[in-house]
Design an enzyme around this catalytic site. Structure first.
Site, PDB file in Angstrom:
ATOM      1  N   CYS A  99       1.022  -1.304  -0.017  1.00  0.00           N
ATOM      2  CA  CYS A  99       0.223  -0.098  -0.051  1.00  0.00           C
ATOM      3  C   CYS A  99       1.288   1.426  -0.079  1.00  0.00           C
ATOM      4  O   CYS A  99       0.553   2.379  -0.694  1.00  0.00           O
ATOM      5  CB  CYS A  99      -0.353  -0.281   1.059  1.00  0.00           C
ATOM      6  SG  CYS A  99      -2.117  -0.862   1.261  1.00  0.00           S
TER       7      CYS A  99
ATOM      8  N   HIS B 153      -3.764   7.196   1.489  1.00  0.00           N
ATOM      9  CA  HIS B 153      -4.142   5.879   1.760  1.00  0.00           C
ATOM     10  C   HIS B 153      -5.279   5.341   1.473  1.00  0.00           C
ATOM     11  O   HIS B 153      -5.718   5.886   3.425  1.00  0.00           O
ATOM     12  CB  HIS B 153      -3.235   4.401   1.694  1.00  0.00           C
ATOM     13  CG  HIS B 153      -3.797   3.183   1.590  1.00  0.00           C
ATOM     14  ND1 HIS B 153      -4.229   3.024   0.693  1.00  0.00           N
ATOM     15  CD2 HIS B 153      -3.958   2.301   2.401  1.00  0.00           C
ATOM     16  CE1 HIS B 153      -4.240   1.225   0.836  1.00  0.00           C
ATOM     17  NE2 HIS B 153      -4.193   1.295   1.744  1.00  0.00           N
TER      18      HIS B 153
ATOM     19  N   ASN C 216     -10.797   0.022  -1.667  1.00  0.00           N
ATOM     20  CA  ASN C 216      -9.500  -0.311  -1.651  1.00  0.00           C
ATOM     21  C   ASN C 216      -7.962  -0.610  -2.397  1.00  0.00           C
ATOM     22  O   ASN C 216      -8.202  -2.683  -2.774  1.00  0.00           O
ATOM     23  CB  ASN C 216      -8.836  -1.175   0.040  1.00  0.00           C
ATOM     24  CG  ASN C 216      -7.022  -0.849   0.623  1.00  0.00           C
ATOM     25  OD1 ASN C 216      -5.922  -1.068   0.032  1.00  0.00           O
ATOM     26  ND2 ASN C 216      -6.536  -1.273   1.333  1.00  0.00           N
TER      27      ASN C 216
END
Length: 325
Positions: free
Chosen positions: A112, A252, A282
């Site tokens: 990520c 994020h 995500n």
């Protein structure tokens, strides 16, 4: 000399996967998913789409917006955890398909946090060599999900985002402050157990071992928020700035709870937060450039505006970047 953001691009696969579809599979009540994650839907790639296909479409959008001579690109960096193949890297193929005939190309596997590492690398390359660079982040996580496991089935989707950087006469433009962080003590919190050198593919390997596992969601939440907030404060200090100087905070897009906790701890007002998690979920490293590109479709970022980008994910790895447009 600085590094300027010439253009942004993104690509989200056509297939929308709503919470209702996942909730029916899991056998949970309607609305449970959104209350838990803040996500209403996510995108899944088509069966014939590979990661390079998503990356090329995002890169193509950025290059087309800038009407850019792609043969002059010096570097293509691809942040991904789901390349087309374990070997070779996907970036050379992406560069070839984009017509970046003179560019170096490399994959960067930072989960990520991968976009922040790739952006920092590319920014330094642009400033040092006075050559443009294209940063792309993308993932197809839908093929690494156990759709019967609520800890991961609710969260992840597919997508790609791209940022085109070029040399600038403004010395302050580009990365103003950065802090990259890791916490290897939490290495196993998010993982795909099999397929690497520790546990290679082999006859009899159970399919679940090749899918994503989150062993302790509470620990992921606590540590991710800690990395993002501490790294953000350090990056701001290194830039000689305070949180009030920032025009936009782009974290994020892990889930709404992590985003909200980081926002509150940093003291970012709602009008400065950019978030796409509700409609795109995500997609790991792709979430920050995808969110930037979608936001820029509504209102282009202006020269001199300051962005605070922060991420944390598997590894654990992450950090924060203060970027002047």
């Amino acid at each position: 000399m600085g590094s300027t953001l010439l253009a942004l691009g993104h690509y989200a696969p056509e297939r929308r996967v709503t919470n209702a579809e996942i909730e029916a599979r899991l056998g949970v009540e309607t609305g449970w998913s959104e209350r838990r994650t803040g996500i209403r839907e996510r995108r899944f790639a088509a069966p014939d789409e590979a990661l390079s296909d998503l990356a090329v479409k995002a890169g193509e959008m950025a290059l087309a917006k800038a009407d850019f001579d792609r043969a002059s690109l010096g570097l293509v960096v691809l942040a991904t955890s789901t390349p087309d193949h374990l070997l070779p890297p996907s970036a050379p193929l992406v560069a070839h398909r984009l017509g970046a005939t003179g560019a170096g190309a490399v994959d960067m596997a930072g989960a990520c946090g991968g976009f922040l590492y790739a952006l920092t690398f590319a920014d330094s390359f642009v400033k040092l060599h006075q050559a443009p660079a294209l940063v792309i982040a993308g993932n197809i996580l839908s093929r690494r999900l156990n759709l019967d496991d609520p800890t991961s089935a609710l969260l992840f989707g597919d997508g790609a985002g791209a940022a085109l950087l070029a040399p600038s006469a403004r010395a302050t433009s580009g990365v103003r402050g950065v802090h990259l962080a890791s916490d290897g003590s939490a290495y196993d919190l998010i993982k795909i157990p099999a397929g690497g050198s520790r546990r290679p593919f082999a006859d009899g390997l159970e399919p679940a071992a090749t899918l994503m596992q989150i062993s302790d969601g509470r620990a992921v939440f606590t540590r991710a928020v800690k990395i993002m907030t501490e790294a953000s404060n350090t990056a701001l200090t290194r830039a000689g700035l305070a949180i009030g100087d920032i025009d936009y905070f782009v974290p994020h897009q892990a889930n709404a709870r992590i985003i909200g906790a980081a926002q509150r701890q940093l003291g970012v007002p709602d009008e400065k937060l950019i978030s796409t998690v509700a409609l795109y979920g995500n997609s790991s490293a792709a979430t920050i450039p995808l969110s930037l590109s979608i936001a820029a479709e509504e209102r282009a970022f202006q020269p001199g505006e300051l962005l605070l980008l922060a991420a944390a994910g598997a590894g654990l790895t992450g950090g924060a970047v203060v970027f002047e447009v």
